[in-house]
Design a protein around this motif. Structure first.
Motif, mmCIF file in Angstrom:
data_model
loop_
_atom_site.group_PDB
_atom_site.id
_atom_site.type_symbol
_atom_site.label_atom_id
_atom_site.label_comp_id
_atom_site.label_asym_id
_atom_site.label_seq_id
_atom_site.Cartn_x
_atom_site.Cartn_y
_atom_site.Cartn_z
ATOM 1 N N SER A 135 27.431 75.579 41.115
ATOM 2 C CA SER A 135 26.698 76.537 41.933
ATOM 3 C C SER A 135 27.671 77.456 42.657
ATOM 4 C CB SER A 135 25.838 75.799 42.967
ATOM 5 O OG SER A 135 26.670 75.133 43.897
ATOM 6 N N ASP A 136 27.140 78.521 43.259
ATOM 7 C CA ASP A 136 27.976 79.428 44.042
ATOM 8 C C ASP A 136 28.750 78.665 45.125
ATOM 9 O OD1 ASP A 136 26.758 81.360 42.553
ATOM 10 O OD2 ASP A 136 25.450 82.070 44.148
ATOM 11 N N ASP A 137 28.042 77.808 45.850
ATOM 12 C CA ASP A 137 28.677 77.071 46.946
ATOM 13 C C ASP A 137 29.787 76.166 46.428
ATOM 14 O OD1 ASP A 137 27.050 78.238 48.849
ATOM 15 O OD2 ASP A 137 25.599 76.606 48.864
ATOM 16 N N ALA A 138 29.556 75.517 45.265
ATOM 17 C CA ALA A 138 30.566 74.631 44.690
ATOM 18 C C ALA A 138 31.793 75.414 44.243
ATOM 19 C CB ALA A 138 29.972 73.850 43.513
ATOM 20 N N ILE A 139 31.572 76.602 43.689
ATOM 21 C CA ILE A 139 32.686 77.432 43.218
ATOM 22 C C ILE A 139 33.532 77.923 44.394
ATOM 23 C CG2 ILE A 139 33.238 79.648 42.130
ATOM 24 C CD1 ILE A 139 30.699 79.119 40.373
ATOM 25 N N ILE A 140 32.870 78.338 45.466
ATOM 26 C CA ILE A 140 33.600 78.806 46.647
ATOM 27 C C ILE A 140 34.347 77.650 47.298
ATOM 28 C CG2 ILE A 140 33.309 79.777 48.959
ATOM 29 C CD1 ILE A 140 31.016 81.469 47.820
ATOM 30 N N ALA A 141 33.727 76.470 47.321
ATOM 31 C CA ALA A 141 34.406 75.296 47.874
ATOM 32 C C ALA A 141 35.648 74.953 47.047
ATOM 33 C CB ALA A 141 33.446 74.107 47.901
ATOM 34 N N GLN A 142 35.538 75.101 45.730
ATOM 35 C CA GLN A 142 36.675 74.837 44.851
ATOM 36 C C GLN A 142 37.815 75.825 45.108
ATOM 37 O OE1 GLN A 142 36.722 73.635 40.269
ATOM 38 N NE2 GLN A 142 36.278 75.790 40.495
ATOM 39 N N ALA A 143 37.449 77.092 45.352
ATOM 40 C CA ALA A 143 38.471 78.105 45.671
ATOM 41 C C ALA A 143 39.174 77.771 46.981
ATOM 42 C CB ALA A 143 37.817 79.485 45.749
ATOM 43 N N LYS A 144 38.440 77.268 47.951
ATOM 44 C CA LYS A 144 39.028 76.888 49.235
ATOM 45 C C LYS A 144 39.983 75.705 49.083
ATOM 46 C CE LYS A 144 35.049 78.259 52.095
ATOM 47 N NZ LYS A 144 33.984 77.743 52.990
ATOM 48 N N HIS A 145 39.743 74.883 48.062
ATOM 49 C CA HIS A 145 40.535 73.671 47.874
ATOM 50 C C HIS A 145 41.891 73.966 47.226
ATOM 51 C CE1 HIS A 145 40.961 69.339 47.761
ATOM 52 N NE2 HIS A 145 41.302 69.383 46.485
ATOM 53 N N GLN A 146 42.066 75.176 46.687
ATOM 54 C CA GLN A 146 43.341 75.520 46.073
ATOM 55 C C GLN A 146 44.440 75.599 47.136
ATOM 56 O OE1 GLN A 146 43.423 75.895 42.448
ATOM 57 N NE2 GLN A 146 41.540 74.866 43.088
ATOM 58 N N LEU A 147 45.666 75.392 46.695
ATOM 59 C CA LEU A 147 46.799 75.405 47.616
ATOM 60 C C LEU A 147 47.494 76.759 47.676
ATOM 61 C CD1 LEU A 147 48.386 71.939 46.743
ATOM 62 C CD2 LEU A 147 46.745 72.503 48.555
ATOM 63 N N GLY A 148 47.099 77.652 46.806
ATOM 64 C CA GLY A 148 47.711 78.973 46.785
ATOM 65 C C GLY A 148 47.132 79.812 45.672
ATOM 66 N N LEU A 149 47.721 80.982 45.455
ATOM 67 C CA LEU A 149 47.284 81.908 44.418
ATOM 68 C C LEU A 149 48.206 81.811 43.210
ATOM 69 C CD1 LEU A 149 46.736 84.993 46.758
ATOM 70 C CD2 LEU A 149 44.971 83.400 45.933
ATOM 71 N N ASP A 150 47.734 82.318 42.077
ATOM 72 C CA ASP A 150 48.581 82.334 40.883
ATOM 73 C C ASP A 150 49.719 83.338 41.022
ATOM 74 O OD1 ASP A 150 47.741 80.336 39.249
ATOM 75 O OD2 ASP A 150 46.419 81.555 38.012
ATOM 76 N N PHE A 151 49.513 84.392 41.826
ATOM 77 C CA PHE A 151 50.542 85.415 42.034
ATOM 78 C C PHE A 151 50.200 86.202 43.296
ATOM 79 C CE2 PHE A 151 47.412 86.851 38.874
ATOM 80 C CZ PHE A 151 46.859 87.946 39.513
ATOM 81 N N THR A 152 51.157 86.992 43.764
ATOM 82 C CA THR A 152 50.931 87.825 44.946
ATOM 83 C C THR A 152 49.838 88.850 44.636
ATOM 84 O OG1 THR A 152 53.237 87.594 45.589
ATOM 85 C CG2 THR A 152 52.001 89.425 46.568
ATOM 86 N N PRO A 153 48.821 88.984 45.493
ATOM 87 C CA PRO A 153 47.729 89.919 45.220
ATOM 88 C C PRO A 153 48.230 91.328 44.928
ATOM 89 C CG PRO A 153 47.183 88.535 47.096
ATOM 90 C CD PRO A 153 48.610 88.229 46.749
#
Length: 538
Positions: free
Chosen positions: A147-165
């Motif tokens: 769900s949307d909420d699960a996807i956003i929660a998963q994004a919050k759980h990451q430790l960083g980004l793949d690269f500098t924005p």
């Protein structure tokens, strides 16, 4: 809206019937492999507002044997993105949304490492935020349950980004889930309300909606099917629906109506919106990328093409527009194994009288058999940068940090990416090296070569990803390295190079410490870039 394509549903049906009886015979050949009792596709073609062809192939429902017609609704997956982006563009024009503002201004509970991610980064996939579909697959979670909420929660759980924005382009559907949430917060309306009020109703897209009620599938909708190894099909079941990056249900007729409006409508806000959506995004360096507002802006046979596909389990979609021909192809399928991009281009070629001579002018000296030799995995000297070259349907495609990658456009004796990088393949004693040139900088990538002998015992053990909350165990079985995956089961790995293995479209790169012991594994594939797993022991 424009008067060039104001057709009622009755008129649409009449024109569809007439078009189907006067079409070029080769169109049926594109879909010749689709059987009447199997999932299939609906296709529509228009030029300059005139409907040229529309027809359905295959079955919309294998249980009822209902046939696919041009009036059938399909789930269109990521083709939804251009509609979400159009709403963002409208709100930007009204100064409700600022493209340069941080996502944390609108979603303050997102992690601090996203502070430099802007709305523009979300729209153009330059954020560095990882794709939820790839994260879910790699972790063994079904994306149809996210769900949307699960996807956003998963994004919050990451430790960083793949690269500098703003420094790279990397396609990620998480961007558009976040964008949809921001659109809702800034407007005070749900995404389905925004789309209906600003696009679907004004344009007369009466068969189009954002699917929000799982218990009640839209009427007249083709059922999605996943192909099985025994050539059978399994009906797709949803447990959740993500919105923004996916979510729309529509017909080929409504997609043609949308494309005609986007390209030619003269009443506000369309002229300004058109320019905004069809302008290539830019990195912080000023380098252009092949992506506008939810639309891929590439070249095909040396000419511009505006397109976007959609792929979600049992459905496939492709919306393709060729500006030099004013030609649109809309293709919708309920077969999860359909090659929608290839089929849409084959249909387009049948309506392009100058395509063959034009393509011959820009093709390099290499033959397709020679180009196939370029396919493979190339890594930089420090093994922290990678290029994956695929050869499919007589075209080369380069995957960097993007799941879909970019087509390599033949120019002279080399190739050019949509971002302007020049690619050359240099013959060596080991095959070919890849040399990439951009902005007066040059970087060499060497092919991953399989060692003469491999001892799988050196790679066994448990590896853990904190961000995925997942463990992978590697075992040696009969001189082969095998991955034990929470969803895939036991998967034999193929040797791709020194300390490099592959399976399921992913590349597993093992790293050694100064004493030669393997301590880390990095996974690349499906839109994920060098995802870190730390060795936990045996």
């Amino acid at each position: 809206m424009t008067g060039r394509w104001m057709l009622s549903l009755t008129a649409m049906s009449c024109i569809a019937s007439a078009a189907a009886t006067s079409h070029p015979p080769d169109v049926d050949a594109v879909f010749a492999d689709i059987k009447p009792n199997a999932p299939g596709c609906a296709v529509g073609v228009q030029r300059a507002g005139e409907l040229l062809y529309t027809k359905g192939y295959g079955a919309a429902d294998l249980q009822s044997h209902a046939a696919i017609t041009p009036m059938k609704r399909f789930y269109i997956g990521s083709t939804t993105k251009q509609f979400t982006a159009a709403i963002a563009a409208m709100l930007i024009q009204q100064n409700v949304l600022s493209p340069g503002m941080s996502v944390r201004h609108y979603l303050p509970d997102m992690p601090v490492f996203m502070a430099d991610v802007t709305i523009d980064d979300l729209i153009h996939h330059t954020s560095g935020i990882r794709d939820y579909t790839a994260l879910s697959e790699l972790a063994g979670r079904d994306i149809a349950t996210q769900s949307d909420d699960a996807i956003i929660a998963q994004a919050k759980h990451q430790l960083g980004l793949d690269f500098t924005p703003g420094t790279q382009f990397s396609y990620s559907s998480t961007n558009y889930v976040l964008l949809a949430r921001i659109l809702e917060r800034t407007s005070g309306l749900s995404l389905d309300q925004l789309l209906a009020a600003r696009i679907f109703t004004p344009l007369g897209m009466t068969k189009t909606l954002l699917w929000t009620d799982l218990k009640h599938p839209p009427t007249g909708m083709a059922r999605g099917y996943v192909p099985l190894e025994d050539n059978g099909f399994k009906p797709l079941r949803f447990d959740a629906l993500a919105r923004g990056g996916t979510g729309m249900v529509t017909t080929v007729g409504d997609l043609l109506r949308w494309e005609e409006t986007l390209q030619h409508a003269s009443n506000p806000p369309w002229p300004t919106l058109r320019k905004q959506m069809l302008t290539k995004g830019k990195l912080r360096s000023g380098e252009s990328i092949p992506y506008g507002y939810g639309i891929e802006l590439e070249t095909w046979h040396g000419a511009p093409v505006e397109q976007h596909g959609g792929s979600f389990e049992g459905w496939k979609a492709q919306l393709l527009y060729l500006p030099h021909e004013d030609l649109t192809v809309a293709l919708l399928c309920n077969d999860g194994g359909a090659k929608q991009s290839m089929m849409a281009r084959k249909v387009a070629q049948l309506f392009m009288p100058h395509e063959t001579s034009h393509s011959q002018q820009i093709r390099p000296q290499q033959t397709t058999s020679q180009e196939s030799l370029y396919a493979g995995v190339y890594v930089s000297a420090n093994r922290r940068a990678m290029r994956v070259i695929q050869f499919d349907d007589a075209h080369l495609r380069m995957l960097d940090a993007s799941s879909s990658g970019v087509l390599l456009d033949p120019v002279g004796t080399g190739y050019r990416t949509q971002g302007g990088a020049e690619i050359h393949f240099v013959r060596t004693g080991n095959g070919y090296d890849l040399v990439e040139s951009m902005n007066h900088t040059r970087q060499a990538f060497l092919p991953l070569l399989a060692p003469a002998r491999v001892n799988p015992l050196g790679y066994t053990g448990l590896f853990r990803s904190t961000e995925l909350a997942a463990d992978f165990r590697f075992r040696a079985v009969a001189d082969k390295l095998v991955l034990e995956h929470p969803a895939w089961g036991r998967v034999p790995l193929s040797t791709e190079g020194e300390d490099a293995y592959g399976a399921k479209g992913y590349l597993f790169l093992f790293e050694r410490n100064r004493t030669g012991q393997i301590t880390t594994m990095r996974v690349t594939g499906g839109g994920l870039w060098m995802m870190v797993f730390k060795r936990q022991g045996e």
